[in-house]
Write an enzyme that holds these catalytic residues in place. Structure first.
Site, short mmCIF file in Angstrom:
data_model
loop_
_atom_site.label_atom_id
_atom_site.label_comp_id
_atom_site.label_asym_id
_atom_site.label_seq_id
_atom_site.Cartn_x
_atom_site.Cartn_y
_atom_site.Cartn_z
N ASP A 137 0.91 -1.16 -0.13
CA ASP A 137 0.08 0.05 -0.11
C ASP A 137 0.72 1.31 -0.03
O ASP A 137 1.99 1.06 0.66
CB ASP A 137 -1.20 -0.01 1.35
CG ASP A 137 -2.13 0.90 0.95
OD1 ASP A 137 -2.45 1.61 0.03
OD2 ASP A 137 -2.90 0.87 2.05
N ASN A 179 -10.53 -2.49 -6.64
CA ASN A 179 -9.61 -1.69 -7.53
C ASN A 179 -9.97 -1.27 -8.91
O ASN A 179 -9.77 -0.43 -9.54
CB ASN A 179 -8.28 -2.15 -7.60
CG ASN A 179 -7.55 -2.10 -6.23
OD1 ASN A 179 -6.63 -2.89 -6.11
ND2 ASN A 179 -7.71 -1.17 -5.41
C1 FPP Z 1 -1.52 0.02 -3.68
O1 FPP Z 1 -1.22 1.51 -3.58
C2 FPP Z 1 -0.98 -0.42 -4.76
C3 FPP Z 1 -1.70 -1.16 -5.79
C4 FPP Z 1 -3.11 -1.04 -5.86
C5 FPP Z 1 -1.06 -1.60 -6.78
C6 FPP Z 1 0.25 -2.91 -6.41
C7 FPP Z 1 0.72 -3.32 -7.75
C8 FPP Z 1 2.20 -3.29 -7.85
C9 FPP Z 1 3.05 -2.72 -6.57
C10 FPP Z 1 2.62 -3.73 -9.04
C11 FPP Z 1 3.21 -4.79 -8.92
C12 FPP Z 1 3.40 -5.78 -9.95
C13 FPP Z 1 3.08 -7.29 -10.01
C14 FPP Z 1 3.45 -8.01 -11.17
C15 FPP Z 1 2.32 -7.92 -8.97
P1 FPP Z 1 -2.28 2.48 -3.72
O2 FPP Z 1 -2.40 2.94 -5.25
O3 FPP Z 1 -3.41 2.21 -2.96
O4 FPP Z 1 -1.71 3.70 -3.02
P2 FPP Z 1 -2.35 5.05 -2.33
O5 FPP Z 1 -3.01 4.33 -1.10
O6 FPP Z 1 -1.11 5.78 -1.77
O7 FPP Z 1 -3.04 5.56 -3.10
#
Ligand code: FPP
Length: 247
Positions: free
Chosen positions: A21, A69
């Site tokens: 996260d 998501n």
């Molecule tokens: C949460 O941060 C993250 C995600 C929804 C995406 C996670 C994906 C990756 C790290 C890429 C990994 C790649 C593979 C192949 C598994 P957020 O966007 O919710 O952050 P925020 O809470 O700060 O908005």
């Protein structure tokens, strides 16, 4: 990468689950678009997978995309789907060579067909690898997973293969996406949020939880080291008293 000397090799978690996260906030705090955070987050994951393997952790499960998501802006969803596909194409050969077994869990049927093809390919190619089991949860939601298991078990009952009275935890577990995978020993969630967010609810009944303020893209091997130090201080009783467990 060798195990830091202050970690006890006998008490290394076998399976770590990660809620990655804070990608968006990491990017925004640097004046970058949110997708830059996902790109950097993917690099972090790659580095941690290798570190986990080197330190003797046998399984890593990462929450990459939840059923909720899809409600994000279409550009961000598209970017993530392309990122998953591109990473699989680019990294598969090396992961395979390093002995990584790749699995995906979640409702994969809703993903773009070209991504589904890469996913299938990566899973079949690496199914016999033993170094580390790397599971990526995409379009995953725990309640929907448990509901799906209930539906499958209900069908067995309806067909007369088992009776309702014979339904037990073991049978339910066998119908989860994670059948035959031991439950996580440790959950790590970054960015200061302290929730499970519909991730592995059944599987994490006795999992130790570790929360850190660090945004996912900054969660490096030193941060993992700190999480493992915290884990090794815990007294895991699985609902029993200590004397009974060690008896
Ligand atoms: C949460 O941060 C993250 C995600 C929804 C995406 C996670 C994906 C990756 C790290 C890429 C990994 C790649 C593979 C192949 C598994 P957020 O966007 O919710 O952050 P925020 O809470 O700060 O908005």
């Amino acid at each position: 990468m060798t195990l830091p000397p202050d970690l006890d090799p006998q008490k290394i978690p076998q399976h770590i689950a990660m809620i990655m996260d804070g990608n968006g906030r990491w990017a925004t705090s640097r004046g970058l678009p949110r997708i830059a955070g996902h790109r950097q987050g993917a690099k972090t994951l790659k580095q941690l997978l290798r570190c986990c393997k080197d330190w003797g952790i046998k399984a890593l499960t990462a929450y990459a995309f939840s059923t909720e998501n899809w409600q994000r802006p279409i550009e961000e969803v598209d970017f993530l789907m392309h990122l998953f596909e591109r990473l699989l194409r680019r990294e598969l050969a090396q992961m395979h060579q390093e002995g990584v077994r790749i699995s995906f869990i979640g409702d994969l049927s809703a993903l773009p067909p070209s991504l589904q093809t890469e996913i299938e390919h990566s899973m079949t190619e690496t199914v016999n690898n033993q170094a580390i089991h790397f599971t990526i949860a995409v379009n995953y939601g725990s309640r929907s997973e448990i509901t799906r298991a209930c539906r499958q078990v209900a069908e067995l009952v309806a067909q007369g293969q088992i009776s309702a009275g014979e339904v037990n935890e073991n049978i339910v577990e066998q119908h989860l996406y994670t059948a035959d995978t031991p439950a996580p020993d440790l959950l790590i969630r970054t960015s200061g949020e302290m929730r499970l967010s519909n991730f592995l609810l059944w599987q994490m009944a006795y999992t130790e939880m570790y929360f850190t303020e660090i945004f996912w893209p900054d969660f490096d091997t030193e941060a993992l080291h700190q999480a493992l130090l915290s884990y090794q201080k815990r007294d895991r009783r699985f609902g029993q008293v200590k004397t009974l467990l060690s008896a």
